[in-house]
Scaffold this motif. Structure first.
Motif, short mmCIF file in Angstrom:
data_model
loop_
_atom_site.label_atom_id
_atom_site.label_comp_id
_atom_site.label_asym_id
_atom_site.label_seq_id
_atom_site.Cartn_x
_atom_site.Cartn_y
_atom_site.Cartn_z
N ARG A 1 0.77 -1.36 0.07
CA ARG A 1 -0.02 -0.07 -0.04
C ARG A 1 0.85 1.39 0.10
N ALA A 2 2.06 1.13 0.59
CA ALA A 2 2.77 2.47 0.79
C ALA A 2 3.62 2.69 -0.72
N ARG A 3 3.56 1.66 -1.78
CA ARG A 3 4.23 1.76 -2.65
C ARG A 3 3.44 1.79 -4.06
N VAL A 4 2.14 1.32 -3.84
CA VAL A 4 1.35 1.44 -4.89
C VAL A 4 0.15 2.21 -4.76
N ALA A 5 -0.22 2.87 -6.11
CA ALA A 5 -1.70 3.65 -6.03
C ALA A 5 -2.33 3.27 -7.19
N LEU A 6 -3.75 3.13 -6.70
CA LEU A 6 -4.78 2.74 -7.78
C LEU A 6 -5.81 3.66 -7.92
N LEU A 7 -5.97 4.04 -9.25
CA LEU A 7 -6.96 4.98 -9.54
C LEU A 7 -8.15 4.10 -10.38
N THR A 8 -9.41 3.90 -9.64
CA THR A 8 -10.39 2.96 -10.20
C THR A 8 -11.18 3.93 -11.08
N LEU B 1 -6.47 11.91 -9.92
CA LEU B 1 -5.09 11.43 -10.47
C LEU B 1 -4.32 12.46 -9.66
N ALA B 2 -4.53 13.51 -8.95
CA ALA B 2 -3.48 14.31 -8.28
C ALA B 2 -3.39 13.66 -7.00
N LEU B 3 -4.19 13.08 -6.28
CA LEU B 3 -4.33 12.25 -5.25
C LEU B 3 -3.24 11.02 -5.67
N ALA B 4 -3.37 10.45 -6.69
CA ALA B 4 -2.50 9.00 -6.82
C ALA B 4 -1.21 9.55 -7.26
N LEU B 5 -0.95 10.47 -7.92
CA LEU B 5 0.44 11.03 -8.02
C LEU B 5 1.17 11.81 -7.06
N GLY B 6 0.33 12.40 -6.24
CA GLY B 6 1.02 13.12 -4.88
C GLY B 6 1.48 11.99 -4.04
N GLU C 1 5.41 4.14 -6.65
CA GLU C 1 6.62 3.27 -7.43
C GLU C 1 5.68 2.69 -8.53
N LEU C 2 4.45 2.24 -8.21
CA LEU C 2 3.49 1.70 -9.11
C LEU C 2 2.45 2.27 -9.30
N LEU C 3 1.98 2.85 -10.47
CA LEU C 3 0.54 3.45 -10.53
C LEU C 3 -0.22 2.69 -11.42
N LEU C 4 -1.39 2.25 -10.87
CA LEU C 4 -2.38 1.41 -11.67
C LEU C 4 -3.58 2.43 -11.89
N LEU C 5 -3.75 2.45 -13.13
CA LEU C 5 -4.98 3.51 -13.81
C LEU C 5 -5.88 2.80 -14.52
N ASP C 6 -7.01 2.67 -14.06
CA ASP C 6 -8.27 2.09 -14.69
C ASP C 6 -9.13 3.05 -15.48
N GLU C 7 -8.76 3.30 -16.76
CA GLU C 7 -9.72 4.19 -17.75
C GLU C 7 -9.48 5.63 -17.09
N PRO C 8 -8.59 6.03 -16.79
CA PRO C 8 -8.43 7.29 -16.00
C PRO C 8 -8.64 8.47 -16.67
N MET C 9 -8.88 8.38 -17.94
CA MET C 9 -9.07 9.76 -18.64
C MET C 9 -10.44 9.61 -19.44
N HIS D 1 10.93 10.03 -12.28
CA HIS D 1 11.09 9.38 -10.96
C HIS D 1 10.91 7.73 -10.97
N GLY D 2 11.09 7.21 -12.19
CA GLY D 2 11.07 5.84 -12.47
C GLY D 2 9.80 5.05 -12.04
N THR D 3 8.60 5.90 -12.11
CA THR D 3 7.31 5.34 -11.84
C THR D 3 7.00 4.23 -12.68
N ASP D 4 6.71 3.07 -12.29
CA ASP D 4 5.99 2.30 -13.19
C ASP D 4 4.49 2.37 -13.39
N ILE D 5 3.86 2.34 -14.74
CA ILE D 5 2.60 2.67 -14.66
C ILE D 5 1.96 1.44 -15.48
N VAL D 6 0.84 1.20 -15.11
CA VAL D 6 -0.24 -0.03 -15.78
C VAL D 6 -1.41 1.12 -16.38
#
Length: 301
Positions: A81-88, A146-151, A155-163, A185-190
């Motif tokens: 949880r400390a390293r992953v952000a999910l935007l549903t 998205l601001a919450l997720a990137l703020g 290290e890993l950003l998971l985006l489910d149809e974010p736009m 920042h070397g962020t991994d993005i899915v």
């Protein structure tokens, strides 16, 4: 942790999940790896299981069978949880909060919080910090989420149809922000999206899902190099024997085929190198999975 010995961004082994109320399996026997340092396109038809996979990776669901690892840890644990952000797709926000309150909540909940990038995403959308979230347009709420997720500086950003709620100009701005985040920042993005053209220049890894299974998990450039679009007379389709025909169509006496090459081509063909969009559409249109030969597979499912 980055480098050759770093754990993969995502790794699944025998992964399966089903919503018992619906019956049947949403995900079944998923095997794939997404290495670190990638911007990954998660592609599939509606109902293929993309959202379920992201919810599993984000720790909102637990596998029924098999295992899924994120950054070498189990989703949903404090370490993950400390390293992953999910935007549903739902983008859950408190409608009575102001935008400033929402960002303050993000700061209090995340020790790695960075206020400046979060506020920048909001300001680029001309969203007042004093505005209440419930009074914002869907596109503005997407920016705040998205601001919450990137703020969080994940290290890993998971985006489910974010736009899906954003206009084309805003989509371009957000994609540029994501590219910058990955580069700086070397962020991994899915990124799950149905807008395939925007994947062409931004994503360098592909996860393609069909009917709850992973059909492709590969480097985008290698996919472009290994596939060919052939156009020629329809009566020479036998010349494609031994090739991996992903999808073909015939119009009159002319046939066009998307092929994963296995050895030299036979026959008289006009040969074109496909775009990534052409390859993805070809696999999504295919009547049956067209899997590559084992010798040519690297990280395929």
């Amino acid at each position: 942790m980055t480098g050759p010995d770093a754990p993969d961004a995502l790794r699944a082994t025998g992964l399966g999940f089903r919503y018992r109320a619906r019956g049947g399996w949403t995900l079944r026997d998923c095997e794939f790896t997404v290495p670190r340092g990638r911007i990954t396109a998660l592609v599939g038809r509606n109902g293929a299981g993309k959202s379920t996979l992201l919810h599993l990776a984000g720790g909102l669901l637990r596998p029924e069978t098999g295992e899924l690892q994120v950054l070498g840890t189990t989703p949903g644990t404090p370490q993950a949880r400390a390293r992953v952000a999910l935007l549903t797709q739902e983008k859950p926000l408190y409608p009575r909060f102001t935008v400033a309150d929402t960002l303050l909540l993000g700061r209090k909940l995340n020790s790695s919080w960075q206020q400046a990038p979060a506020e920048q995403i909001v300001r680029e959308g001309d969203i007042p910090l004093h505005a209440r979230v419930g009074e914002l347009s869907p596109g503005q709420r997407s920016r705040v989420a998205l601001a919450l997720a990137l703020g969080k500086r994940p290290e890993l950003l998971l985006l489910d149809e974010p736009m899906a709620d954003l206009d084309p100009l805003a989509r371009g701005e957000i994609m540029a922000t994501l590219m910058s985040e990955a580069a700086e920042h070397g962020t991994d993005i899915v990124l799950s999206s149905h807008v395939l053209p925007e994947m062409e220049q931004t994503c360098d890894w592909v996860l393609l899902m069909r009917d709850g299974r992973i059909e492709l998990s590969e480097d985008a450039d290698e996919l472009r190099e290994s596939h060919t679009v052939l156009t020629g007379h329809a009566d020479q389709d036998g010349a494609l024997a031994g090739q991996g025909v992903v999808h073909s169509r015939t119009s009159g006496r002319q046939m066009t085929a998307l092929v994963r090459r296995h050895g030299p081509l036979r026959g008289d063909w006009h040969v074109e190198r496909p775009r990534l969009e052409d390859i993805l559409i070809g696999y999504l249109q295919a009547d049956a999975p067209a899997r590559p030969a084992p010798a040519e597979r690297t990280e395929a499912a």
